[in-house]
Design an enzyme around this catalytic site. Structure first.
Site, short mmCIF file in Angstrom:
data_model
loop_
_atom_site.label_atom_id
_atom_site.label_comp_id
_atom_site.label_asym_id
_atom_site.label_seq_id
_atom_site.Cartn_x
_atom_site.Cartn_y
_atom_site.Cartn_z
CG ASN A 79 13.21 -22.31 24.95
OD1 ASN A 79 12.94 -21.31 24.53
ND2 ASN A 79 14.49 -22.67 24.59
N GLY A 310 13.32 -29.89 21.71
CA GLY A 310 13.19 -31.29 22.64
C GLY A 310 12.30 -30.26 23.54
CG ASP A 311 13.38 -26.45 24.81
OD1 ASP A 311 13.84 -27.25 25.92
OD2 ASP A 311 14.20 -26.05 25.07
CB ALA A 312 9.57 -26.75 20.29
N GLY A 315 6.54 -28.61 24.76
CA GLY A 315 5.35 -27.75 24.99
C GLY A 315 3.97 -28.33 24.53
#
Length: 358
Positions: A79, A310-312, A315
């Protein structure tokens, strides 16, 4: 590290952007709306993330029969890398992991290629592609992961020509904490971390989930000295503090600074610790001290799904770290990416982004 100067121009460096590679557990998210009785049936709490127990394995077949079921590429590291690629464009990012030699694996690989990320997959003939049941109740998601082939990442694949080349070419390496749980090659995360220290590449990780801090304490103890950028939310940070047996007041700012000052192998760069907490300010701790960045508020009615925020954030942050931007710009890109993701279902985003440097 990026400059902590909040008053800088934020203009891109004349240096070439760093390539980014992620190592992690690729999963196919099987998503469906359920009710609290369904969560109770499978013994998972609202917003909880857990590995599937034997008695929970029927959840995948059951939600696959739901009328609203959706299949979305997932996995924490993938992600983050997809979002990073979305913001960077070009041939910027690659991802290494293990899939099953099956249709779910083919779906994941096609989806990753469509985003522009270079897939570096190992194919297992004995384990199925990992899946994650994403159970939506309101705006919260409960996640039950059956990792399958994702755990079968081998040292042979890590040392393969394609993966070795991508690692050598990348200036930033990222792995979610889940990657510490790799049965076929438990030594792989530390080998990658040591490579980064030797090459002076940026090695970044995410605490990812409270249970990882305790279940993989020994692994964290071994790899933390190599971590240059550490991400996590407030709950993760408190869990890490507890697992380490640290005596603190429970203040996540205090924990962040303790992590900054913990043992570090690569003395050429200090450690930066980023802690998020929903709509509360984002905490960025470094050798220069602590800076708190206000999180832009969204109208509650615009929030669709909190999963993947959180993943975004990671990134987005890494995309600007790749461009040698200031710390404030890295955080702003992370906040922009997270705010975009939570206005969509799953970790999905529009074809084009609207992020611009200040």
């Amino acid at each position: 590290m990026p400059s902590t100067d909040q008053g800088g121009t934020g203009s891109p460096s004349l240096l070439a952007p760093l390539k980014v590679i992620g190592y992690g557990h690729p999963l196919l998210d099987i998503t469906s709306h359920v009710n609290t009785a369904f969560l109770d049936k499978y013994q998972v709490g609202p917003g909880q993330t857990m590995l599937a127990l034997p008695e929970q394995l029927t959840v995948y077949e059951e939600i696959s029969e739901h009328q609203d079921v959706e299949y979305v590429p997932g996995g924490a590291t993938m992600n983050a890398i997809r979002v990073c690629q979305w913001l960077l464009g070009g041939e910027s990012c690659s991802f290494a992991g293990a899939l099953g030699n099956d249709e779910f694996g083919s779906i994941l690989e096609r989806a990753l290629k469509q985003t522009g990320v270079k897939p570096l997959f190992e194919k297992s003939r004995t384990h199925p592609t990992g899946t994650c049941a994403c159970l939506i109740v309101g705006k919260e998601r409960s996640l039950i992961a059956n990792l399958g082939a994702a755990l079968q990442f081998t040292m042979e694949h890590l040392r393969s020509a394609a993966v070795s080349k991508a690692l050598q070419e990348s200036g930033i390496v990222y792995a979610a904490g889940f990657f510490l749980n790799t049965i076929s090659s438990p030594e792989a995360p530390l080998a990658i971390a040591k490579h980064c220290a030797d090459k002076n590449s940026i090695f970044s990780m995410n605490l990812s989930a409270p249970y990882l801090c305790d279940a993989f304490k020994d692994s964290w103890d071994a790899i933390m000295p190599f971590v240059d950028y550490l991400f996590g939310n407030k709950t993760d940070a408190l869990a890490y503090c507890s697992a380490q047996g640290w005596e603190t007041t429970g203040d996540h700012l205090e924990i962040a600074m303790r992590l900054v000052k913990s043992e570090k192998v690569n003395k050429k760069r200090g450690r930066v610790v980023i802690i998020t907490h929903g709509s509360d300010p984002t905490v960025a701790a470094s050798e220069d001290g602590i800076v708190e960045y206000e999180t832009p508020l969204l109208p509650p009615e615009s929030i669709v799904d909190l999963n993947g925020a959180g993943d975004a954030f990671v990134g987005g942050f890494l995309s600007q770290l790749s461009r040698h931007s200031t710390l404030s710009e890295c955080v702003r890109a992370g906040q922009y990416s997270a705010s975009t993701i939570i206005r969509n279902h799953g970790c999905t985003f529009p074809e084009k982004h609207s992020f611009t440097l200040n």
